[in-house]
Scaffold this active site. Structure first.
Site, PDB file in Angstrom:
ATOM      1  N   GLY A   1      40.194  61.726  31.019  1.00 27.52           N
ATOM      2  CA  GLY A   1      40.849  62.016  32.298  1.00 27.52           C
ATOM      3  C   GLY A   1      39.943  62.869  33.154  1.00 27.52           C
ATOM      4  O   GLY A   1      39.018  63.510  32.652  1.00 27.52           O
TER       5      GLY A   1
ATOM      6  N   HIS B   1      32.645  58.303  24.543  1.00 30.69           N
ATOM      7  CA  HIS B   1      33.568  57.181  24.800  1.00 30.69           C
ATOM      8  C   HIS B   1      33.253  55.994  23.897  1.00 30.69           C
ATOM      9  O   HIS B   1      32.352  55.195  24.207  1.00 30.69           O
ATOM     10  CB  HIS B   1      33.480  56.760  26.271  1.00 30.69           C
ATOM     11  CG  HIS B   1      34.081  57.759  27.189  1.00 30.69           C
ATOM     12  ND1 HIS B   1      35.418  57.754  27.543  1.00 30.69           N
ATOM     13  CD2 HIS B   1      33.547  58.846  27.793  1.00 30.69           C
ATOM     14  CE1 HIS B   1      35.670  58.763  28.345  1.00 30.69           C
ATOM     15  NE2 HIS B   1      34.557  59.456  28.508  1.00 30.69           N
TER      16      HIS B   1
ATOM     17  N   GLU C   1      34.894  53.365  23.610  1.00 30.85           N
ATOM     18  CA  GLU C   1      35.406  52.114  24.190  1.00 30.85           C
ATOM     19  C   GLU C   1      34.414  51.407  25.105  1.00 30.85           C
ATOM     20  O   GLU C   1      34.619  50.257  25.459  1.00 30.85           O
ATOM     21  CB  GLU C   1      36.728  52.378  24.939  1.00 30.85           C
ATOM     22  CG  GLU C   1      36.611  53.196  26.228  1.00 30.85           C
ATOM     23  CD  GLU C   1      36.568  54.707  26.019  1.00 30.85           C
ATOM     24  OE1 GLU C   1      36.244  55.148  24.893  1.00 30.85           O
ATOM     25  OE2 GLU C   1      36.818  55.454  26.980  1.00 30.85           O
TER      26      GLU C   1
ATOM     27  N   LYS D   1      43.674  39.748  32.666  1.00 30.33           N
ATOM     28  CA  LYS D   1      43.510  38.355  33.106  1.00 30.33           C
ATOM     29  C   LYS D   1      43.099  37.413  31.971  1.00 30.33           C
ATOM     30  O   LYS D   1      43.667  36.336  31.815  1.00 30.33           O
ATOM     31  CB  LYS D   1      42.446  38.319  34.205  1.00 30.33           C
ATOM     32  CG  LYS D   1      42.440  37.047  34.984  1.00 30.33           C
ATOM     33  CD  LYS D   1      43.510  37.117  36.030  1.00 30.33           C
ATOM     34  CE  LYS D   1      43.621  35.845  36.818  1.00 30.33           C
ATOM     35  NZ  LYS D   1      44.582  36.034  37.923  1.00 30.33           N
TER      36      LYS D   1
ATOM     37  N   VAL E   1      46.972  31.477  38.419  1.00 33.32           N
ATOM     38  CA  VAL E   1      47.140  31.526  36.969  1.00 33.32           C
ATOM     39  C   VAL E   1      48.330  32.415  36.596  1.00 33.32           C
ATOM     40  O   VAL E   1      49.169  32.045  35.771  1.00 33.32           O
ATOM     41  CB  VAL E   1      45.873  32.122  36.309  1.00 33.32           C
ATOM     42  CG1 VAL E   1      45.979  32.078  34.798  1.00 33.32           C
ATOM     43  CG2 VAL E   1      44.634  31.401  36.776  1.00 33.32           C
ATOM     44  N   ASP E   2      48.422  33.574  37.245  1.00 28.75           N
ATOM     45  CA  ASP E   2      49.402  34.569  36.806  1.00 28.75           C
ATOM     46  C   ASP E   2      50.838  34.074  36.966  1.00 28.75           C
ATOM     47  O   ASP E   2      51.633  34.122  36.029  1.00 28.75           O
ATOM     48  CB  ASP E   2      49.227  35.878  37.585  1.00 28.75           C
ATOM     49  CG  ASP E   2      47.786  36.344  37.604  1.00 28.75           C
ATOM     50  OD1 ASP E   2      47.015  35.848  36.765  1.00 28.75           O
ATOM     51  OD2 ASP E   2      47.444  37.180  38.446  1.00 28.75           O
ATOM     52  N   SER E   3      51.178  33.593  38.167  1.00 27.27           N
ATOM     53  CA  SER E   3      52.563  33.177  38.363  1.00 27.27           C
ATOM     54  C   SER E   3      52.860  31.919  37.548  1.00 27.27           C
ATOM     55  O   SER E   3      53.978  31.743  37.054  1.00 27.27           O
ATOM     56  CB  SER E   3      52.875  32.966  39.842  1.00 27.27           C
ATOM     57  OG  SER E   3      52.038  31.986  40.394  1.00 27.27           O
TER      58      SER E   3
ATOM     59  N   CYS F   1      37.393  62.243  24.739  1.00 33.76           N
ATOM     60  CA  CYS F   1      36.926  63.048  25.861  1.00 33.76           C
ATOM     61  C   CYS F   1      38.005  64.070  26.283  1.00 33.76           C
ATOM     62  O   CYS F   1      38.320  64.966  25.511  1.00 33.76           O
ATOM     63  CB  CYS F   1      36.492  62.127  27.014  1.00 33.76           C
ATOM     64  SG  CYS F   1      35.518  62.980  28.264  1.00 33.76           S
ATOM     65  N   TYR F   2      38.590  63.911  27.463  1.00 32.13           N
ATOM     66  CA  TYR F   2      39.646  64.846  27.870  1.00 32.13           C
ATOM     67  C   TYR F   2      40.762  64.878  26.826  1.00 32.13           C
ATOM     68  O   TYR F   2      41.351  65.926  26.549  1.00 32.13           O
ATOM     69  CB  TYR F   2      40.198  64.427  29.238  1.00 32.13           C
ATOM     70  CG  TYR F   2      41.303  65.318  29.756  1.00 32.13           C
ATOM     71  CD1 TYR F   2      41.000  66.505  30.419  1.00 32.13           C
ATOM     72  CD2 TYR F   2      42.643  64.970  29.575  1.00 32.13           C
ATOM     73  CE1 TYR F   2      42.009  67.333  30.897  1.00 32.13           C
ATOM     74  CE2 TYR F   2      43.662  65.789  30.049  1.00 32.13           C
ATOM     75  CZ  TYR F   2      43.337  66.972  30.710  1.00 32.13           C
ATOM     76  OH  TYR F   2      44.343  67.790  31.165  1.00 32.13           O
TER      77      TYR F   2
ATOM     78  N   SER G   1      52.838  30.655  42.832  1.00 35.82           N
ATOM     79  CA  SER G   1      51.833  30.606  43.899  1.00 35.82           C
ATOM     80  C   SER G   1      50.758  29.569  43.627  1.00 35.82           C
ATOM     81  O   SER G   1      49.936  29.293  44.475  1.00 35.82           O
ATOM     82  CB  SER G   1      51.154  31.975  44.026  1.00 35.82           C
ATOM     83  OG  SER G   1      50.301  32.163  42.905  1.00 35.82           O
ATOM     84  N   GLY G   2      50.762  29.021  42.416  1.00 32.70           N
ATOM     85  CA  GLY G   2      49.693  28.098  42.054  1.00 32.70           C
ATOM     86  C   GLY G   2      48.556  28.813  41.346  1.00 32.70           C
ATOM     87  O   GLY G   2      47.673  28.189  40.793  1.00 32.70           O
TER      88      GLY G   2
HETATM   89  P1  XMP Z   1      40.222  44.476  44.646  1.00 26.71           P
HETATM   90  O1  XMP Z   1      40.057  43.930  46.020  1.00 26.71           O
HETATM   91  O2  XMP Z   1      41.285  45.531  44.555  1.00 26.71           O
HETATM   92  O3  XMP Z   1      40.758  43.263  43.773  1.00 26.71           O
HETATM   93  O4  XMP Z   1      38.930  44.896  44.019  1.00 26.71           O
HETATM   94  C1  XMP Z   1      40.817  43.253  42.370  1.00 26.71           C
HETATM   95  C2  XMP Z   1      41.382  41.920  41.943  1.00 26.71           C
HETATM   96  O5  XMP Z   1      42.763  41.837  42.321  1.00 26.71           O
HETATM   97  C3  XMP Z   1      42.980  40.766  43.218  1.00 26.71           C
HETATM   98  N1  XMP Z   1      43.934  41.268  44.208  1.00 26.71           N
HETATM   99  C4  XMP Z   1      45.260  41.045  44.170  1.00 26.71           C
HETATM  100  N2  XMP Z   1      46.001  40.327  43.323  1.00 26.71           N
HETATM  101  N3  XMP Z   1      47.948  40.890  44.553  1.00 26.71           N
HETATM  102  C5  XMP Z   1      47.351  40.237  43.542  1.00 26.71           C
HETATM  103  O6  XMP Z   1      48.041  39.556  42.786  1.00 26.71           O
HETATM  104  C6  XMP Z   1      47.250  41.633  45.452  1.00 26.71           C
HETATM  105  O7  XMP Z   1      47.815  42.220  46.373  1.00 26.71           O
HETATM  106  C7  XMP Z   1      45.841  41.702  45.243  1.00 26.71           C
HETATM  107  N4  XMP Z   1      44.852  42.338  45.915  1.00 26.71           N
HETATM  108  C8  XMP Z   1      43.692  42.066  45.249  1.00 26.71           C
HETATM  109  C9  XMP Z   1      41.625  40.426  43.782  1.00 26.71           C
HETATM  110  O8  XMP Z   1      41.545  39.082  44.221  1.00 26.71           O
HETATM  111  C10 XMP Z   1      40.718  40.734  42.618  1.00 26.71           C
HETATM  112  O9  XMP Z   1      40.702  39.677  41.680  1.00 26.71           O
END
Ligand code: XMP
Length: 512
Positions: free
Chosen positions: A57, A171, A173, A368, A228-230, A84-85, A225-226
């Protein structure tokens, strides 16, 4: 978690590597969760963890409001590793002392280990380790011994093996501590008795069970949304509640070219749940009209998105839950108790307080690459699972300043060209993300014999393992030239292409 006997809890003191600790532990097939640093000892005990890890930290243990843990955790009999911390917190809680070091240690540092120490018995006596500290342990708590030193840090590691309490100032890790994985394995398996039998299909089974219990006989809708996550979140919830899940694809108009058709194709025939497609492009553009501040844009998009859902859900009966594919890094970057907020992520920070649904975020503990593995486990096709990440606010955060229909069209065309050439060159799957950004400035150019005054496209291509940090990709010059040539030839409104060569930090991956 049923099906897995191991649970390791990581107390988060706000260190930059906390998430990395979680990854390293899960790479050993040991399930772990990151929890608040101040979680009470009885709440921790009730979860029967096999081990606790205290993260690093940024604070000094003697600073005002320095985060400290419940000191009773050291009396639970559960093995603890302070990093560490986290080691300094342990020292302070158990009566030792920590002081500001005359010479801090940052970066790769040689360390001598006492290989008769329990934690280091299978590790070579001389190692290189990654240090990042200004304070150091001066007096050990009673019952502890020093187990490693460096030139400037006399207590680079310590242990009280009878009580299974261990601390390392370095660290383990990070990759710059090459023996780090061995040290973590020793702690997890030999000292804490973890079995290492956790798999993604355990996670799928456990999560589906939890969702089924939570939703009961109600219905859920999923923000598809199309990406991967959703998609993975939808597949998981579909496994739990079948066609009581309705997927809603809101076309925000800020998506990649052809996104709606891709989503329908990917889901058609594979799942039995209903899929509703909402064309909301106009609505988003109207809401964004005149909004230029990046945070305001993110919040506007998030709010409009939820309003669209609310409309759809109100038209359906018995919908009480909203499924979202929020990931671990989204949760962390939107503000952990001790880390600072970097951006309001669409999936988390942009939600209005009067949300009429209970959120289900079955991926909020995953990174991811873990989500991709889960997607394959659930039978999703590779072309979907291997897609690059796409942010919730879409092209809204890649068009700087005000978003207009014309700018969206230009960016979609340029972005499709980037994707096409990245794929053709075999680079699409080798990088974390590759996309076009429209900064919105115009410059002078010449096309044919004509002077032009047209837009610039910035090309952003980064390598990363989790989006938390990133390095700009060293694409071959020929590929850069091909992309620049294709964009300036095929997109009439663009006469210049630049390549973004900054890493994260100091920049972020997206431009807003
Ligand atoms: P940044 O721009 O913060 O992005 O370095 C890191 C990763 O996150 C994605 N990203 C988002 N994903 N909602 C999401 O689901 C968001 O509001 C959002 N903003 C950034 C970005 O594409 C990258 O992979």
């Amino acid at each position: 978690m049923a099906g897995s006997r191991d649970l390791v809890l990581i107390l988060d003191f706000g260190g930059q590597y906390t998430q990395l600790i979680a990854r390293r532990v899960r790479e050993q097939h040991v399930f772990c969760e990151v929890i608040r640093f101040d979680t009470p000892a009885d709440a921790i005990e009730a979860r029967h963890p096999k081990a606790l890890i205290l993260s690093g930290g940024p604070a000094s243990v003697y600073a005002d409001h320095a985060p400290v843990c419940d000191a009773s955790i050291f009396k639970l009999g559960t093995p603890v590793l302070g990093i560490c911390y986290g080691m300094q917190v342990m020292v302070r809680a158990l009566g030792g002392s920590v002081a500001h070091s005359p010479a801090g240690e940052y970066g790769k540092t040689p360390a001598s280990l006492d290989t008769s120490a329990t934690l280091f018995s299978s590790i070579p006596p001389q190692i290189s380790c990654w240090m990042s500290h200004g304070d150091r342990v001066e007096d050990l708590p009673e019952g502890f011994r020093i187990s490693a030193r460096t030139a400037t840090c006399p207590a680079a590691a310590m242990e009280n093996s009878a009580q299974k309490l261990f601390g390392v100032q370095f660290h383990p890790e990070v990759v710059h501590t090459p023996q780090g994985t061995g040290i973590l394995r020793r702690f997890l398996f030999d000292i804490s008795g973890c079995v290492g039998d956790w798999t993604m299909s355990d996670f799928a089974t456990d999560s589906a069970l939890a969702v089924r219990t939570q939703v009961g006989s109600a219905r859920a809708i999923c923000a598809l949304s199309g990406g991967v996550d959703s998609s993975v979140a939808a597949a998981l919830v579909h496994q739990a509640i079948g066609d009581r899940l309705t997927c809603v694809f809101v076309d925000t108009g800020l998506m990649r070219a052809g996104e709606g058709d891709f989503v329908e194709r990917a889901f058609h025939g594979r799942f039995t749940m209903p899929l509703v497609r909402v064309d909301a492009g106009e609505r988003f553009l109207t809401a964004l009209c005149g909004v230029t501040d990046p945070e305001a844009k993110r919040k506007t998009i998030g709010r409009t998105f939820i309003e669209c859902f609310r409309q759809e859900a109100l038209a359906m009966e018995n919908v009480r839950f909203l499924v979202q594919g929020t990931l671990y890094p989204d949760v962390i970057e939107s503000g952990s108790p001790v880390a600072s907020t970097i951006k309001s992520h669409h999936n988390v920070g942009g939600l209005p307080a009067d949300l009429p649904f209970t959120l289900i975020e079955p991926l909020r503990l995953l990174f991811k690459d873990e989500v991709r593995e889960l997607g394959r486990t659930l039978g999703l096709p590779d072309d979907l699972v291997d897609r690059q990440p796409f942010p919730g606010p879409g092209l809204g955060v890649r068009i700087l300043g005000a978003v207009t229909a014309e700018k969206v069209r230009i960016l979609q065309t340029a972005d499709a060209i980037v994707e096409r050439h990245m794929r053709l060159a075999g680079w699409y799957g080798r990088v974390w993300q590759s996309f076009a950004v429209l900064p919105g400035n115009r410059t002078v150019g010449v096309k044919g014999d004509e002077r032009t005054y047209a837009y610039t496209i910035a090309l952003r291509v980064v390598e990363s393992s989790d989006g938390m940090t990133a390095d700009w990709a060293r694409l071959p010059f020929d590929l850069l030239e091909t992309i620049a040539h294709a964009i300036t030839s095929e997109v009439a409104e663009v006469n210049r292409v630049v390549y973004d060569i900054t890493s994260k930090p100091p920049s972020t991956i997206e431009w807003e």
